[in-house]
Design a protein around this motif. Structure first.
Motif, PDB file in Angstrom:
ATOM      1  N   SER A 273      22.217 -26.232  14.209  1.00  0.00           N
ATOM      2  CA  SER A 273      21.616 -26.163  12.883  1.00  0.00           C
ATOM      3  C   SER A 273      21.126 -24.750  12.613  1.00  0.00           C
ATOM      4  O   SER A 273      20.916 -23.965  13.530  1.00  0.00           O
ATOM      5  N   THR A 274      20.983 -24.448  11.344  1.00  0.00           N
ATOM      6  CA  THR A 274      20.503 -23.129  10.969  1.00  0.00           C
ATOM      7  C   THR A 274      19.705 -23.223   9.678  1.00  0.00           C
ATOM      8  O   THR A 274      19.845 -24.178   8.916  1.00  0.00           O
ATOM      9  N   GLU A 275      18.865 -22.235   9.465  1.00  0.00           N
ATOM     10  CA  GLU A 275      18.087 -22.197   8.227  1.00  0.00           C
ATOM     11  C   GLU A 275      18.328 -20.866   7.553  1.00  0.00           C
ATOM     12  O   GLU A 275      18.501 -19.847   8.209  1.00  0.00           O
ATOM     13  N   ALA A 276      18.320 -20.874   6.229  1.00  0.00           N
ATOM     14  CA  ALA A 276      18.519 -19.635   5.497  1.00  0.00           C
ATOM     15  C   ALA A 276      17.667 -19.653   4.242  1.00  0.00           C
ATOM     16  O   ALA A 276      17.323 -20.724   3.725  1.00  0.00           O
ATOM     17  N   LYS A 277      17.344 -18.464   3.767  1.00  0.00           N
ATOM     18  CA  LYS A 277      16.586 -18.341   2.507  1.00  0.00           C
ATOM     19  C   LYS A 277      17.564 -18.159   1.366  1.00  0.00           C
ATOM     20  O   LYS A 277      18.536 -17.424   1.487  1.00  0.00           O
TER      21      LYS A 277
END
Lengths: 105, 156
Positions: free
Chosen positions: A99-103
């Motif tokens: 999983s990854t998070e981004a703005k």
């Protein structure tokens, strides 16, 4: 994993966020043969991709092995603003996940 | 002492039963993932796959769905597909490739604020009809496009 297998770009325009993501994954169907040994390569493909933003699931994609290798996925949703985070995660048939998070821009 | 032995016996028996269930294919590790509709994706029949995935197989042709796909795909391993649905309250979008071994390619379940738009890339074995099925308000709508494939993307 040192580096995430997911690349995400999200852009907000007039309240609508357009998300593009690229996942690096072999997406083996289980039908292909290893040319040297003649044995079948076992299936390995992403079954589920979940995209969350602001604590809500905006998209839940269920995939078959039909999806191309290194899958590309794009979708859009409204009610987003610049600077919000978006979280993308996947699970494949062997139980592996990332999983990854981004703005959003 | 005796009591402990009972408990142990019971325990081993229960574990044995689960073992049998696993070997009988009732509790495969895949089933533990739950949400992924295995039956739908492994089905070799497009209608059965739709029924298992979206709950029905009767679809209505609709011009409100746009399916963007190449007329001729040079490489069947990478066929870009874009689906845009203008139908209000689009809940889910499914993609069916009629002549693939397992026709159901993907189901996208959309959230309340998500627009009726998805784009992805798929593999195609040979020239086939590609159908986008949109679920909205409990009904199914579809649109079909034929895509010619010069080199297959499955197997090889």
């Amino acid at each position: 994993m040192a580096k995430s297998s997911i690349k995400v770009r999200a852009k907000v325009k007039k309240g609508e966020a357009k998300v593009k993501c690229l996942i690096s994954h072999p997406m083996e169907t289980g039908l292909r043969k290893n040319k040297k040994t003649g044995k079948l390569i076992p299936p390995r493909f992403i079954q589920e991709v979940v995209c969350e933003s602001g604590g809500k699931t905006v998209m839940n994609a269920q995939w078959n092995a039909t999806i191309s290798k290194n899958p590309f996925l794009s979708f859009a949703f409204s009610g987003a603003k610049s600077g919000d985070t978006i979280k993308i995660s996947w699970v494949d048939n062997t139980g592996k996940s990332d999983s990854t998070e981004a703005k959003m821009k | 002492m005796n009591h402990n032995r009972r408990v142990l016996l019971k325990g081993t028996f229960a574990a044995g039963a689960t073992g049998i269930a696993i070997s009988a294919g009732l509790l495969t590790p895949k089933a533990a993932l739950a949400a992924w509709p295995k039956a739908a994706f492994e089905s070799k029949d497009a209608n059965a796959a739709l029924e298992a995935s979206l709950g029905s197989s009767s679809t209505t042709e609709s011009s409100d769905i746009k399916l963007k796909a190449p007329d001729i795909a040079e490489n069947g391993a990478v066929v870009p597909i874009t689906i845009t649905s203008k139908i209000a309250n689009t809940e889910a979008i499914s993609l069916i490739v009629a002549k693939n071994g397992t026709p159901l390619a993907a189901t996208f379940n959309l959230g309340a604020t998500t627009s009726g738009f998805v784009s992805t890339r798929i593999k195609m074995g040979k020239t086939s009809d590609v159908t986008a099925v949109v679920k909205a308000g409990g009904k199914l709508y579809s649109t079909t496009k034929n895509v010619k494939v010069t080199i297959g993307g499955c197997g090889g």
